[in-house]
Design a protein around this motif. Structure first.
Motif, PDB file in Angstrom:
ATOM      1  N   ILE A 216      27.771 -37.949  38.117  1.00  0.00           N
ATOM      2  CA  ILE A 216      28.515 -37.880  39.364  1.00  0.00           C
ATOM      3  C   ILE A 216      29.958 -38.180  38.990  1.00  0.00           C
ATOM      4  O   ILE A 216      30.243 -39.199  38.361  1.00  0.00           O
ATOM      5  CB  ILE A 216      27.996 -38.908  40.383  1.00  0.00           C
ATOM      6  N   SER A 217      30.875 -37.304  39.341  1.00  0.00           N
ATOM      7  CA  SER A 217      32.275 -37.459  38.962  1.00  0.00           C
ATOM      8  C   SER A 217      33.114 -37.757  40.198  1.00  0.00           C
ATOM      9  O   SER A 217      33.041 -37.040  41.189  1.00  0.00           O
ATOM     10  CB  SER A 217      32.764 -36.173  38.287  1.00  0.00           C
ATOM     11  N   LEU A 218      33.907 -38.835  40.125  1.00  0.00           N
ATOM     12  CA  LEU A 218      34.741 -39.274  41.244  1.00  0.00           C
ATOM     13  C   LEU A 218      36.171 -39.461  40.764  1.00  0.00           C
ATOM     14  O   LEU A 218      36.391 -40.014  39.684  1.00  0.00           O
ATOM     15  CB  LEU A 218      34.211 -40.600  41.806  1.00  0.00           C
ATOM     16  N   GLU A 219      37.152 -39.005  41.556  1.00  0.00           N
ATOM     17  CA  GLU A 219      38.557 -39.132  41.175  1.00  0.00           C
ATOM     18  C   GLU A 219      39.284 -40.078  42.116  1.00  0.00           C
ATOM     19  O   GLU A 219      38.995 -40.123  43.312  1.00  0.00           O
ATOM     20  CB  GLU A 219      39.235 -37.767  41.162  1.00  0.00           C
ATOM     21  N   PHE A 220      40.226 -40.834  41.555  1.00  0.00           N
ATOM     22  CA  PHE A 220      40.988 -41.838  42.289  1.00  0.00           C
ATOM     23  C   PHE A 220      42.469 -41.620  42.061  1.00  0.00           C
ATOM     24  O   PHE A 220      42.881 -41.183  40.986  1.00  0.00           O
ATOM     25  CB  PHE A 220      40.598 -43.239  41.806  1.00  0.00           C
ATOM     26  N   ASN A 221      43.285 -41.994  43.049  1.00  0.00           N
ATOM     27  CA  ASN A 221      44.719 -41.827  42.881  1.00  0.00           C
ATOM     28  C   ASN A 221      45.268 -42.864  41.905  1.00  0.00           C
ATOM     29  O   ASN A 221      44.598 -43.841  41.564  1.00  0.00           O
ATOM     30  CB  ASN A 221      45.457 -41.854  44.229  1.00  0.00           C
ATOM     31  N   GLY A 222      46.468 -42.651  41.435  1.00  0.00           N
ATOM     32  CA  GLY A 222      47.076 -43.504  40.417  1.00  0.00           C
ATOM     33  C   GLY A 222      47.337 -44.922  40.870  1.00  0.00           C
ATOM     34  O   GLY A 222      47.482 -45.825  40.049  1.00  0.00           O
ATOM     35  N   LYS A 223      47.392 -45.163  42.183  1.00  0.00           N
ATOM     36  CA  LYS A 223      47.634 -46.507  42.695  1.00  0.00           C
ATOM     37  C   LYS A 223      46.372 -47.356  42.729  1.00  0.00           C
ATOM     38  O   LYS A 223      46.423 -48.556  42.925  1.00  0.00           O
ATOM     39  CB  LYS A 223      48.229 -46.430  44.098  1.00  0.00           C
ATOM     40  N   THR A 224      45.221 -46.740  42.571  1.00  0.00           N
ATOM     41  CA  THR A 224      43.950 -47.445  42.636  1.00  0.00           C
ATOM     42  C   THR A 224      43.745 -48.293  41.388  1.00  0.00           C
ATOM     43  O   THR A 224      43.942 -47.819  40.269  1.00  0.00           O
ATOM     44  CB  THR A 224      42.787 -46.439  42.764  1.00  0.00           C
ATOM     45  N   ASN A 225      43.338 -49.529  41.586  1.00  0.00           N
ATOM     46  CA  ASN A 225      43.027 -50.416  40.469  1.00  0.00           C
ATOM     47  C   ASN A 225      41.626 -50.083  39.965  1.00  0.00           C
ATOM     48  O   ASN A 225      40.639 -50.661  40.419  1.00  0.00           O
ATOM     49  CB  ASN A 225      43.128 -51.881  40.901  1.00  0.00           C
ATOM     50  N   ILE A 226      41.557 -49.131  39.063  1.00  0.00           N
ATOM     51  CA  ILE A 226      40.273 -48.663  38.542  1.00  0.00           C
ATOM     52  C   ILE A 226      39.567 -49.759  37.741  1.00  0.00           C
ATOM     53  O   ILE A 226      38.360 -49.787  37.636  1.00  0.00           O
ATOM     54  CB  ILE A 226      40.463 -47.379  37.707  1.00  0.00           C
ATOM     55  N   TYR A 227      40.336 -50.711  37.222  1.00  0.00           N
ATOM     56  CA  TYR A 227      39.755 -51.794  36.434  1.00  0.00           C
ATOM     57  C   TYR A 227      38.983 -52.778  37.306  1.00  0.00           C
ATOM     58  O   TYR A 227      38.008 -53.378  36.862  1.00  0.00           O
ATOM     59  CB  TYR A 227      40.833 -52.495  35.621  1.00  0.00           C
ATOM     60  N   ALA A 228      39.377 -52.937  38.573  1.00  0.00           N
ATOM     61  CA  ALA A 228      38.621 -53.784  39.501  1.00  0.00           C
ATOM     62  C   ALA A 228      37.247 -53.172  39.751  1.00  0.00           C
ATOM     63  O   ALA A 228      36.232 -53.868  39.750  1.00  0.00           O
ATOM     64  CB  ALA A 228      39.383 -53.953  40.808  1.00  0.00           C
ATOM     65  N   MET A 229      37.211 -51.853  39.944  1.00  0.00           N
ATOM     66  CA  MET A 229      35.939 -51.171  40.146  1.00  0.00           C
ATOM     67  C   MET A 229      35.086 -51.255  38.898  1.00  0.00           C
ATOM     68  O   MET A 229      33.888 -51.494  38.971  1.00  0.00           O
ATOM     69  CB  MET A 229      36.180 -49.706  40.511  1.00  0.00           C
ATOM     70  N   GLN A 230      35.707 -51.080  37.739  1.00  0.00           N
ATOM     71  CA  GLN A 230      34.963 -51.155  36.491  1.00  0.00           C
ATOM     72  C   GLN A 230      34.376 -52.549  36.287  1.00  0.00           C
ATOM     73  O   GLN A 230      33.256 -52.699  35.828  1.00  0.00           O
ATOM     74  CB  GLN A 230      35.869 -50.787  35.321  1.00  0.00           C
ATOM     75  N   GLY A 231      35.102 -53.570  36.695  1.00  0.00           N
ATOM     76  CA  GLY A 231      34.610 -54.944  36.590  1.00  0.00           C
ATOM     77  C   GLY A 231      33.370 -55.176  37.443  1.00  0.00           C
ATOM     78  O   GLY A 231      32.414 -55.819  37.008  1.00  0.00           O
ATOM     79  N   VAL A 232      33.387 -54.645  38.663  1.00  0.00           N
ATOM     80  CA  VAL A 232      32.229 -54.775  39.545  1.00  0.00           C
ATOM     81  C   VAL A 232      31.038 -54.040  38.945  1.00  0.00           C
ATOM     82  O   VAL A 232      29.934 -54.573  38.892  1.00  0.00           O
ATOM     83  CB  VAL A 232      32.540 -54.254  40.965  1.00  0.00           C
ATOM     84  N   LEU A 233      31.249 -52.802  38.483  1.00  0.00           N
ATOM     85  CA  LEU A 233      30.146 -52.036  37.876  1.00  0.00           C
ATOM     86  C   LEU A 233      29.585 -52.737  36.646  1.00  0.00           C
ATOM     87  O   LEU A 233      28.365 -52.802  36.477  1.00  0.00           O
ATOM     88  CB  LEU A 233      30.638 -50.640  37.492  1.00  0.00           C
ATOM     89  N   THR A 234      30.453 -53.256  35.803  1.00  0.00           N
ATOM     90  CA  THR A 234      29.980 -53.944  34.607  1.00  0.00           C
ATOM     91  C   THR A 234      29.124 -55.142  34.969  1.00  0.00           C
ATOM     92  O   THR A 234      28.057 -55.354  34.383  1.00  0.00           O
ATOM     93  CB  THR A 234      31.182 -54.379  33.738  1.00  0.00           C
ATOM     94  N   ALA A 235      29.584 -55.932  35.926  1.00  0.00           N
ATOM     95  CA  ALA A 235      28.815 -57.112  36.341  1.00  0.00           C
ATOM     96  C   ALA A 235      27.445 -56.728  36.893  1.00  0.00           C
ATOM     97  O   ALA A 235      26.450 -57.405  36.622  1.00  0.00           O
ATOM     98  CB  ALA A 235      29.590 -57.891  37.397  1.00  0.00           C
ATOM     99  N   LYS A 236      27.380 -55.628  37.637  1.00  0.00           N
ATOM    100  CA  LYS A 236      26.118 -55.224  38.262  1.00  0.00           C
ATOM    101  C   LYS A 236      25.172 -54.542  37.276  1.00  0.00           C
ATOM    102  O   LYS A 236      23.963 -54.700  37.378  1.00  0.00           O
ATOM    103  CB  LYS A 236      26.387 -54.298  39.454  1.00  0.00           C
ATOM    104  N   ILE A 237      25.711 -53.771  36.351  1.00  0.00           N
ATOM    105  CA  ILE A 237      24.864 -52.995  35.446  1.00  0.00           C
ATOM    106  C   ILE A 237      24.489 -53.786  34.188  1.00  0.00           C
ATOM    107  O   ILE A 237      23.337 -53.809  33.779  1.00  0.00           O
ATOM    108  CB  ILE A 237      25.560 -51.675  35.051  1.00  0.00           C
ATOM    109  N   ALA A 238      25.472 -54.439  33.586  1.00  0.00           N
ATOM    110  CA  ALA A 238      25.228 -55.146  32.328  1.00  0.00           C
ATOM    111  C   ALA A 238      24.751 -56.575  32.536  1.00  0.00           C
ATOM    112  O   ALA A 238      24.370 -57.246  31.587  1.00  0.00           O
ATOM    113  CB  ALA A 238      26.511 -55.142  31.489  1.00  0.00           C
ATOM    114  N   GLY A 239      24.787 -57.065  33.750  1.00  0.00           N
ATOM    115  CA  GLY A 239      24.353 -58.429  34.040  1.00  0.00           C
ATOM    116  C   GLY A 239      25.530 -59.307  34.355  1.00  0.00           C
ATOM    117  O   GLY A 239      26.677 -59.014  34.039  1.00  0.00           O
TER     118      GLY A 239
END
Length: 126
Positions: free
Chosen positions: A102-125
């Motif tokens: 599933i491919s999702l695009e975000f604008n340049g102002k979006t803090n993509i690292y905040a989303m990545q942090g949430v995903l990492t916590a949920k997926i990797a433990g």
């Protein structure tokens, strides 16, 4: 989120309060939104229990598809940040049982690292 981002199809961050109000009927009794993004009418929401992809369809947006992906079903994801000439960030999520991500695009102002942090916590433990 500006008109230019909407035309390009890039999602931008939205407030948790607005997302919670809009999704109150489909959230579980103890489910909480951790981060949310909006693209014109569509939404991408990460809760404490799942990834939600909301697709409002038709001219009026009354018909809505809610795609609920439990974090345990996500086998892999990639995050691509913005660059000098590429102004959007991208998230690709692979779900078990599906060959294409599933491919999702975000604008340049979006803090993509905040989303990545949430995903990492949920997926990797936690």
């Amino acid at each position: 989120m500006g008109l230019f981002d909407a035309i390009l199809g890039n999602a931008g961050e939205m407030s948790i309060a607005d997302a919670t109000e809009e999704l109150s009927t489909i959230l579980g009794p103890n489910e909480h939104i951790e981060i949310a993004y909006k693209l014109v009418r569509d939404m991408i929401v990460l809760t404490d229990q799942r990834l939600l992809l909301i697709d409002k369809q038709g001219l009026t947006g009354k018909k809505v598809e809610y795609r609920s992906i439990p974090y345990k079903a996500i086998t892999m994801y990639t995050v691509e940040s913005t660059g000098h000439f590429d102004l959007d960030a991208e998230l690709k999520v692979w779900v078990s049982g599906q060959s294409e991500p599933i491919s999702l695009e975000f604008n340049g102002k979006t803090n993509i690292y905040a989303m990545q942090g949430v995903l990492t916590a949920k997926i990797a433990g936690k």
